[in-house]
Motif scaffolding. Structure first.
Motif, PDB file in Angstrom:
ATOM      1  N   LYS A  74       0.842  -1.198   0.000  1.00 15.81           N
ATOM      2  CA  LYS A  74       0.000   0.000   0.000  1.00 15.81           C
ATOM      3  C   LYS A  74       0.879   1.250   0.000  1.00 15.81           C
ATOM      4  O   LYS A  74       1.961   1.263   0.595  1.00 15.81           O
ATOM      5  CB  LYS A  74      -0.897   0.044   1.246  1.00 15.81           C
ATOM      6  N   SER A  75       0.366   2.293  -0.631  1.00 10.86           N
ATOM      7  CA  SER A  75       1.091   3.557  -0.650  1.00 10.86           C
ATOM      8  C   SER A  75       0.125   4.721  -0.797  1.00 10.86           C
ATOM      9  O   SER A  75      -0.803   4.670  -1.605  1.00 10.86           O
ATOM     10  CB  SER A  75       2.100   3.586  -1.801  1.00 10.86           C
ATOM     11  N   PHE A  79       6.094  10.125   0.510  1.00 12.94           N
ATOM     12  CA  PHE A  79       5.214   9.059   0.958  1.00 12.94           C
ATOM     13  C   PHE A  79       4.580   9.452   2.288  1.00 12.94           C
ATOM     14  O   PHE A  79       5.278   9.633   3.288  1.00 12.94           O
ATOM     15  CB  PHE A  79       5.994   7.753   1.179  1.00 12.94           C
ATOM     16  N   SER A 129       2.581   7.214   3.424  1.00 13.48           N
ATOM     17  CA  SER A 129       2.761   5.850   3.911  1.00 13.48           C
ATOM     18  C   SER A 129       3.175   4.948   2.756  1.00 13.48           C
ATOM     19  O   SER A 129       2.727   5.128   1.627  1.00 13.48           O
ATOM     20  CB  SER A 129       1.468   5.317   4.546  1.00 13.48           C
ATOM     21  N   LEU A 130       4.051   3.991   3.061  1.00 16.84           N
ATOM     22  CA  LEU A 130       4.427   2.918   2.154  1.00 16.84           C
ATOM     23  C   LEU A 130       4.507   1.662   3.013  1.00 16.84           C
ATOM     24  O   LEU A 130       5.385   1.555   3.871  1.00 16.84           O
ATOM     25  CB  LEU A 130       5.759   3.213   1.479  1.00 16.84           C
ATOM     26  N   GLU A 131       3.598   0.707   2.791  1.00 17.83           N
ATOM     27  CA  GLU A 131       3.427  -0.394   3.735  1.00 17.83           C
ATOM     28  C   GLU A 131       3.426  -1.756   3.034  1.00 17.83           C
ATOM     29  O   GLU A 131       2.857  -1.901   1.942  1.00 17.83           O
ATOM     30  CB  GLU A 131       2.106  -0.228   4.500  1.00 17.83           C
ATOM     31  N   GLN A 172       7.510   6.332   6.158  1.00 16.01           N
ATOM     32  CA  GLN A 172       7.004   7.655   5.823  1.00 16.01           C
ATOM     33  C   GLN A 172       8.184   8.569   5.559  1.00 16.01           C
ATOM     34  O   GLN A 172       9.127   8.613   6.351  1.00 16.01           O
ATOM     35  CB  GLN A 172       6.160   8.221   6.972  1.00 16.01           C
TER      36      GLN A 172
END
Length: 216
Positions: free
Chosen positions: A41-42, A56, A58-60, A80
């Motif tokens: 996910k991003s 980002f 978030s980058l998960e 992040q």
């Protein structure tokens, strides 16, 4: 059956009343079956005209398991910060998410994050597709962010951070491709608003967006 799917839920150009224009993305891809999946996910943005790289939010990377009808429990790690440079503050974190359909078919994503420095934050996103015709839909969307402690380098204060509410009008050219237009309102609160004011930033804004929802 194993599936590979990628979805840009939002890929849009945002024009606020007060702040800078931005390109915003909200992406997720997954691989797996009905019970077990792996997600990438991003979410992030690229502020136009500031001379800096994209960031980002978030980058998960997450492992997901179906725990009830229409509900997935997810856990993993996230990042992040800046995309290609060190212009932005950076941090890594662990995340637990509950993703699914609330009553009346509201798509809901509840996240709890603990950073490598022990900072705790949480967010709630909810959206609903109201069908006007078989192809035309109206989608209200709400985002709420809170934090247990202040992290000044990310502009995050303790308590309620922000609320954002938006509305998108989309048209499904196909089930996998839907351009849309929309509008939003957002406001920061408490310590987060104080940090923004100290930096000369706005604490409340409205704006319009134009974008596309794509699945492939």
């Amino acid at each position: 059956m194993e599936l590979e799917t990628a979805l840009f839920d939002r890929l849009e150009y945002s024009v606020p009343d007060k702040g800078p224009e931005t390109v915003v993305w909200d992406f997720q891809g997954w691989y797996g079956g009905d019970i077990n999946r792996v997600y990438l996910k991003s979410e992030g943005e690229n502020v136009q005209g500031d001379g800096e790289d994209a960031e980002f939010e978030s980058l998960e990377l997450l492992y997901s398991r179906l725990v009830a009808d229409f509900w997935e429990l997810q856990g993993g790690v996230g990042y992040q910060g800046g995309v290609f440079s060190d212009d932005h503050a950076e941090r890594t974190y662990g995340v637990i998410s509950l993703l699914g359909l609330a009553p009346y078919r509201f798509e809901t994503d509840l996240d709890l994050r603990i950073s490598d420095e022990g900072d705790i934050s949480a967010s709630l996103e909810s959206e609903y597709d109201l069908r006007l015709t078989q192809r035309l839909y109206l989608q209200p969307r709400t985002e709420i962010a809170v934090a247990a402690s202040e992290v000044e380098e990310f502009g995050v204060g303790q308590g309620l951070n922000s609320v954002r509410a938006g509305l998108r009008l989309g048209y499904e050219v196909t089930r996998r491709f839907a351009p849309y237009v929309g509008a939003y309102w957002e406001k920061e609160y408490g310590d987060t608003a104080d940090l923004s004011r100290a930096s000369g930033d706005n604490t409340e804004d409205t704006g319009v967006v134009a974008g596309v929802r794509m699945m492939f």
